[in-house]
Design an enzyme around this catalytic site. Structure first.
Site, short mmCIF file in Angstrom:
data_model
loop_
_atom_site.label_atom_id
_atom_site.label_comp_id
_atom_site.label_asym_id
_atom_site.label_seq_id
_atom_site.Cartn_x
_atom_site.Cartn_y
_atom_site.Cartn_z
N THR A 76 -3.53 21.13 35.60
CA THR A 76 -3.79 19.79 35.05
C THR A 76 -5.19 19.77 34.44
O THR A 76 -6.10 19.11 34.94
CB THR A 76 -3.63 18.73 36.16
N ASN A 92 -6.57 31.76 16.64
CA ASN A 92 -7.30 32.04 17.88
C ASN A 92 -8.18 33.28 17.80
O ASN A 92 -9.31 33.31 18.30
CB ASN A 92 -6.33 32.21 19.05
N LYS A 104 -0.13 31.51 15.63
CA LYS A 104 -1.25 30.83 16.33
C LYS A 104 -2.43 31.78 16.47
O LYS A 104 -3.59 31.39 16.42
CB LYS A 104 -0.79 30.34 17.70
N1 LIG Z 1 -8.13 23.32 25.48
C1 LIG Z 1 -7.52 23.40 24.29
O1 LIG Z 1 -7.84 22.62 23.36
C2 LIG Z 1 -6.45 24.40 24.06
C3 LIG Z 1 -6.05 25.29 25.05
N2 LIG Z 1 -5.02 26.14 24.79
C4 LIG Z 1 -4.55 27.08 25.82
O2 LIG Z 1 -3.95 26.33 26.87
C5 LIG Z 1 -4.07 27.05 28.10
C6 LIG Z 1 -4.74 26.15 29.13
O3 LIG Z 1 -6.04 25.96 28.66
P1 LIG Z 1 -6.89 24.66 29.06
O4 LIG Z 1 -6.01 23.52 29.38
O5 LIG Z 1 -7.94 24.51 28.01
O6 LIG Z 1 -7.57 25.18 30.41
P2 LIG Z 1 -8.29 24.32 31.55
O7 LIG Z 1 -9.19 25.27 32.25
O8 LIG Z 1 -8.84 23.05 30.99
O9 LIG Z 1 -7.07 23.92 32.50
C7 LIG Z 1 -6.51 24.83 33.37
C8 LIG Z 1 -6.30 24.11 34.67
O10 LIG Z 1 -5.68 25.00 35.61
C9 LIG Z 1 -6.18 24.64 36.87
N3 LIG Z 1 -6.00 25.68 37.87
C10 LIG Z 1 -6.69 26.82 38.02
N4 LIG Z 1 -6.24 27.49 39.09
C11 LIG Z 1 -5.25 26.71 39.63
C12 LIG Z 1 -4.41 26.84 40.77
N5 LIG Z 1 -4.52 27.90 41.56
N6 LIG Z 1 -3.52 25.86 41.03
C13 LIG Z 1 -3.45 24.78 40.23
N7 LIG Z 1 -4.21 24.60 39.13
C14 LIG Z 1 -5.10 25.57 38.85
C15 LIG Z 1 -7.64 24.36 36.65
O11 LIG Z 1 -8.12 23.56 37.70
P3 LIG Z 1 -9.66 23.66 38.12
O12 LIG Z 1 -10.45 23.12 36.99
O13 LIG Z 1 -9.74 22.82 39.35
O14 LIG Z 1 -9.95 25.12 38.36
C16 LIG Z 1 -7.60 23.63 35.31
O15 LIG Z 1 -7.57 22.24 35.47
C17 LIG Z 1 -4.88 28.31 27.76
O16 LIG Z 1 -4.03 29.40 27.52
C18 LIG Z 1 -5.61 27.91 26.48
O17 LIG Z 1 -5.95 29.05 25.69
C19 LIG Z 1 -4.33 26.12 23.61
C20 LIG Z 1 -4.72 25.25 22.61
C21 LIG Z 1 -5.85 24.42 22.74
C1 LIG Z 2 -6.95 26.62 17.92
C2 LIG Z 2 -7.53 25.84 19.07
C3 LIG Z 2 -8.95 25.59 18.88
C4 LIG Z 2 -6.86 24.51 19.06
O1 LIG Z 2 -5.51 24.63 19.19
C5 LIG Z 2 -7.24 26.60 20.34
O2 LIG Z 2 -6.18 27.17 20.47
C6 LIG Z 2 -8.22 26.72 21.44
O3 LIG Z 2 -9.21 26.00 21.52
O4 LIG Z 2 -7.97 27.58 22.29
#
Ligand SMILES: NC(=O)C1=CN([C@@H]2O[C@H](COP(=O)(O)OP(=O)(O)OC[C@H]3O[C@@H](n4cnc5c(N)ncnc54)[C@H](OP(=O)(O)O)[C@@H]3O)[C@@H](O)[C@H]2O)C=CC1
Ligand SMILES: CC(C)(CO)C(=O)C(=O)O
Length: 317
Positions: free
Chosen positions: A11, A196, A192
């Site tokens: 989350t 990236n 994508k």
């Molecule tokens: N952020 C963005 O704009 C974008 C992200 N992505 C991709 O999406 C994916 C997720 O990234 P993102 O959402 O940014 O990452 P975040 O670090 O924001 O979210 C990941 C979450 O996983 C939680 N987590 C870690 N370990 C556990 C566990 N053992 N049990 C439950 N929850 C856990 C973390 O909690 P805690 O913080 O408490 O450790 C954290 O809240 C990645 O692959 C990223 O590359 C793709 C496009 C854009």
């Molecule tokens: C391309 C971008 C910036 C937004 O989707 C992304 O994938 C990231 O921040 O990991």
């Protein structure tokens, strides 16, 4: 109104945003949390967004997957650096008819998930979103939100548009999340990576935001050359990206609000970087297929150095 129940594993910036929007749209969503569990259990989730700020004072929050109810769609929104946890996290959530939706960046993730849950229940989504988790249960969505959705079959065999893709699309569109369906998940993943690989990687190596990189002619040229290598890598893997893939990504980036990529935020926070999913796996796949990708290789090596130095420094401190 969809009756499908969603589990969100991770989350954070992505899972917190999409999960909260699904709940706000009336779907039954259950959130697995880690460090934020106590806070979110008591205070719910807050989402800042150019599409509208909102808060969910009460959400279904869990610290343990064993406590979660059976869900129809299990969303994997951890960082890929946490995927070693999936063999423990996923099995308790599986039942006869549910699916696992991987919303992570990179390549080679679905095959690993399929080894855990079976090859006929995995889907993948590429999220074009700029979002950050800025505090416990607090998501700051900055820009974009679209997801390209594909179904997974062993060896990334193209699946076409499946019924379950249509159902997940219906649910996310109920939450006003734009969904594009892809007949070829591997092609969508390579597309994508056109974004990236240059921007996540260079944002760390150059310590720059997307806006700073786009404003620099030599770095814009380098980013374009990296994109061309990603296109060549995809082609070596028999995936022909659209001719306008590079121009579209450059245009999207130019329009993007000043943004630190998720990899740069991880680097600044001292978190592990998603180097293998976003760089190592595509490089290994493409070079095995005969591609020569010198700029991608150099960037990968630089990131590996920065990652290893961070570990060494953390040990010394
Ligand atoms: N952020 C963005 O704009 C974008 C992200 N992505 C991709 O999406 C994916 C997720 O990234 P993102 O959402 O940014 O990452 P975040 O670090 O924001 O979210 C990941 C979450 O996983 C939680 N987590 C870690 N370990 C556990 C566990 N053992 N049990 C439950 N929850 C856990 C973390 O909690 P805690 O913080 O408490 O450790 C954290 O809240 C990645 O692959 C990223 O590359 C793709 C496009 C854009
Ligand atoms: C391309 C971008 C910036 C937004 O989707 C992304 O994938 C990231 O921040 O990991």
């Amino acid at each position: 109104m969809s009756s499908r129940r969603y589990a969100i594993l991770g989350t954070g910036a992505l899972g917190g945003f999409y999960g909260a929007r699904l709940q706000k749209a009336g779907l039954d969503v259950h959130f697995l949390l880690h460090r934020d569990y106590d806070w979110v259990r008591h205070s719910g989730l807050v989402v800042e967004s150019p599409e509208g700020n909102f808060s969910l004072p009460q959400v279904n929050a869990y610290a343990d997957v064993q406590a979660m109810p059976p869900c129809d769609v299990v969303v994997v929104a951890l960082k890929t650096t946490q995927n070693h946890l999936l063999p423990q996290l996923l099995p308790p959530l599986l039942h006869e008819h549910n699916w696992v939706l991987v919303l992570q960046n990179g390549l080679g993730i679905e095959p690993e998930v399929a080894k855990i849950v079976g090859g006929d229940r995995v889907m993948g989504g590429l999220c074009f979103i700029c979002s950050n988790k800025v505090g416990p249960g607090h998501i700051r969505h900055l820009d974009y939100s679209a997801i390209t959705l594909g179904d997974y079959a062993p060896n990334y065999h193209p699946c076409g548009i499946t019924e379950r893709m249509q159902q997940v699309k219906q649910d996310f569109e109920q939450a006003n999340i734009p969904i594009q369906l892809s007949e070829d998940l591997l092609l969508a993943r390579w597309q994508k990576l056109v974004w990236n690989i240059p921007f996540n990687g260079l944002s760390v190596v150059l310590d720059a935001t997307t806006t700073e990189m786009m404003a620099s002619p030599p770095i814009r040229t380098l980013a374009t050359e990296l994109m061309q290598e990603v296109v060549a890598g995809a082609k070596a893997c028999h995936k022909a990206l659209p001719d306008d893939a590079i121009a579209k990504m450059l245009d999207n980036t130019a329009k993007m609000k000043p943004y630190k990529t998720s990899m740069k935020l991880d680097y600044e926070a001292g978190n592990p970087l998603e180097i293998e999913a976003i760089f190592g796996n595509p490089l290994r796949l493409a070079t095995q297929a005969g591609a020569s990708l010198p700029r991608m290789t150099l960037l990968y090596q630089q990131l590996q150095f920065l990652e290893s130095r961070k570990i060494v420094l953390s040990v010394k401190c």
